[in-house]
Write an enzyme that holds these catalytic residues in place. Sequence first.
Site, PDB file in Angstrom:
ATOM      1  N   HIS A  20      10.102 -23.153 -23.571  1.00  0.00           N
ATOM      2  CA  HIS A  20      11.080 -22.181 -23.053  1.00  0.00           C
ATOM      3  C   HIS A  20      12.181 -21.817 -24.032  1.00  0.00           C
ATOM      4  O   HIS A  20      13.044 -21.000 -23.702  1.00  0.00           O
ATOM      5  CB  HIS A  20      11.662 -22.659 -21.717  1.00  0.00           C
ATOM      6  CG  HIS A  20      12.623 -23.803 -21.799  1.00  0.00           C
ATOM      7  ND1 HIS A  20      13.957 -23.654 -21.540  1.00  0.00           N
ATOM      8  CD2 HIS A  20      12.446 -25.105 -22.091  1.00  0.00           C
ATOM      9  CE1 HIS A  20      14.559 -24.826 -21.651  1.00  0.00           C
ATOM     10  NE2 HIS A  20      13.662 -25.720 -21.988  1.00  0.00           N
ATOM     11  N   THR A  29      -2.753 -33.983 -15.364  1.00  0.00           N
ATOM     12  CA  THR A  29      -3.575 -32.775 -15.456  1.00  0.00           C
ATOM     13  C   THR A  29      -2.858 -31.717 -16.284  1.00  0.00           C
ATOM     14  O   THR A  29      -1.669 -31.460 -16.079  1.00  0.00           O
ATOM     15  CB  THR A  29      -3.850 -32.230 -14.039  1.00  0.00           C
ATOM     16  OG1 THR A  29      -4.524 -33.257 -13.309  1.00  0.00           O
ATOM     17  CG2 THR A  29      -4.712 -30.980 -14.077  1.00  0.00           C
ATOM     18  N   GLY A  34      10.433 -30.605 -23.827  1.00  0.00           N
ATOM     19  CA  GLY A  34      11.101 -31.325 -24.905  1.00  0.00           C
ATOM     20  C   GLY A  34      11.589 -32.697 -24.476  1.00  0.00           C
ATOM     21  O   GLY A  34      11.485 -33.670 -25.235  1.00  0.00           O
ATOM     22  N   THR A  35      12.124 -32.793 -23.280  1.00  0.00           N
ATOM     23  CA  THR A  35      12.665 -34.072 -22.822  1.00  0.00           C
ATOM     24  C   THR A  35      11.571 -35.127 -22.792  1.00  0.00           C
ATOM     25  O   THR A  35      11.753 -36.253 -23.279  1.00  0.00           O
ATOM     26  CB  THR A  35      13.282 -33.906 -21.412  1.00  0.00           C
ATOM     27  OG1 THR A  35      14.323 -32.934 -21.500  1.00  0.00           O
ATOM     28  CG2 THR A  35      13.842 -35.214 -20.889  1.00  0.00           C
ATOM     29  N   CYS A  73      28.234 -31.426 -18.192  1.00  0.00           N
ATOM     30  CA  CYS A  73      29.222 -31.355 -17.121  1.00  0.00           C
ATOM     31  C   CYS A  73      28.716 -32.260 -16.011  1.00  0.00           C
ATOM     32  O   CYS A  73      27.709 -31.983 -15.386  1.00  0.00           O
ATOM     33  CB  CYS A  73      29.330 -29.914 -16.632  1.00  0.00           C
ATOM     34  SG  CYS A  73      30.533 -29.676 -15.354  1.00  0.00           S
TER      35      CYS A  73
HETATM   36  C1  LIG Z   1      17.547 -30.175 -29.094  1.00  0.00           C
HETATM   37  C2  LIG Z   1      16.906 -30.241 -27.741  1.00  0.00           C
HETATM   38  N1  LIG Z   1      16.051 -31.225 -27.455  1.00  0.00           N
HETATM   39  C3  LIG Z   1      15.458 -31.330 -26.263  1.00  0.00           C
HETATM   40  C4  LIG Z   1      15.709 -30.436 -25.256  1.00  0.00           C
HETATM   41  C5  LIG Z   1      15.042 -30.601 -23.930  1.00  0.00           C
HETATM   42  O1  LIG Z   1      13.941 -29.744 -23.820  1.00  0.00           O
HETATM   43  P1  LIG Z   1      13.348 -29.364 -22.368  1.00  0.00           P
HETATM   44  O2  LIG Z   1      14.364 -28.484 -21.719  1.00  0.00           O
HETATM   45  O3  LIG Z   1      12.063 -28.665 -22.663  1.00  0.00           O
HETATM   46  O4  LIG Z   1      13.131 -30.638 -21.638  1.00  0.00           O
HETATM   47  C6  LIG Z   1      16.630 -29.389 -25.486  1.00  0.00           C
HETATM   48  C7  LIG Z   1      16.968 -28.434 -24.412  1.00  0.00           C
HETATM   49  O5  LIG Z   1      18.080 -27.972 -24.306  1.00  0.00           O
HETATM   50  C8  LIG Z   1      17.239 -29.291 -26.770  1.00  0.00           C
HETATM   51  O6  LIG Z   1      18.110 -28.319 -27.050  1.00  0.00           O
END
Ligand SMILES: Cc1ncc(COP(=O)(O)O)c(C=O)c1O
Length: 398
Positions: A211, A247, A75-76, A337
């Site tokens: 995840h 990859t 997600g990040t 934190c």
């Molecule tokens: C709303 C939201 N966006 C993005 C992320 C980040 O995803 P990832 O942990 O796959 O990088 C999270 C993870 O806690 C999330 O809750």
Amino acid sequence: MTLHSTDPVYLDHAATTPMRPEAIAAMAEELGHLGNPSSLHAAGRRARRVVEESREQLAEVFGARPSEVIFTSGGTEADNLAVKGLYWARQDGAARRRLVTTSVEHHAILDSVRWLEEAQGAEAIWLAVGDDGMVRPAALRAAIAQAPEQVAVVSVMWANNEVGAVQPVSELAAVAHEYGVPFHTDAVQAAAQLPVDFAASGADGLTVTGHKLGGPVGVGALILARGAAPVPVLHGGGQERDIRSGTLDTPAIRAFAVAAAACAGQRAEEAERLAALRDDLVRQVLAAVPDAVLNGPPPGPDRLPGNAHFSFPGCEGDALLMLLDAAGIACSTGSACTAGVAEPSHVLLAMGADDLRARGSLRFSLGHTSTKHDVDAVGLVIREAVDRARRAARSGGG
Ligand SMILES: Cc1ncc(COP(=O)(O)O)c(C=O)c1O
């Protein structure tokens, strides 16, 4: 009542949820195979087939075309690619320096936007939220209408990771499109519990991750509408239509797709089951601690079914978290934190909570392995944990 239990109770599914057995089996099987999906020989072609089948499976789950799914490391990365990449793509001769987003986004969006401000001369417009954490489409309209030609991109999360607020994404996307502005949404928290349909939402970009829905950590996707062409963040071998080099992780991609399909297959019943458990949890916590406050929208369509987020007046959330942990219950304060210093949640502050209320908050998030036993365990110990945390705060030890 003593704070002892032998059965660990996991109520932190919003942080990460256990992998589903079928995803573990698919991943384990795939780890035994060789092959880079970009290689032309038989082993490579086999890996490519697995990747493309997984892409089709994910596209079907999320209402997208397979060609719209761009795999990322999670997600990040997908959020960074969407916000930075779409912002850069919109600097095509026109000075579109504005980004419109909300003050309750995950740090992957917040900090990407802040970085664009500090390092790239962008100007962020932070949409305010109500005391329930909800964004109003009228606020987005007002923010864009000031100078539509200057807005590069809008990003508003589908569901909030702390208080579970579910935003009116398709209305927001429609407002952005009225002004010709691309719209991205972070659906990381929504994807496991709500029907997330990319095409129906009208979004140009949508972030999901493995995840949070029973797949592995370290794999995700940015779903991108045709015509949305972000400037890449990662350069290299030109994988994923040159939008995201690197990859491809075939075992993780396969497990992500298997988990997403399993999730989608049970979504409606599971949402109902989780909402009932969550309502029970809320009832038990408020009965045990009558001055606790449920933060976020009322249980119902505007709130993730698995989310319960409370403020406990007079407590430090971190102290309460550790007391519950000692009793075998895993939950979260939901806030960052840094270097051991608890920061009040930016989400609660944006919702108008004062510092003390923001610091005394705790999130319980339910998921596919949650049971009535988990909920009852919280109901049993929460009063004593809160009393202890209050005593600790009064004596300066909180
Ligand atoms: C709303 C939201 N966006 C993005 C992320 C980040 O995803 P990832 O942990 O796959 O990088 C999270 C993870 O806690 C999330 O809750």
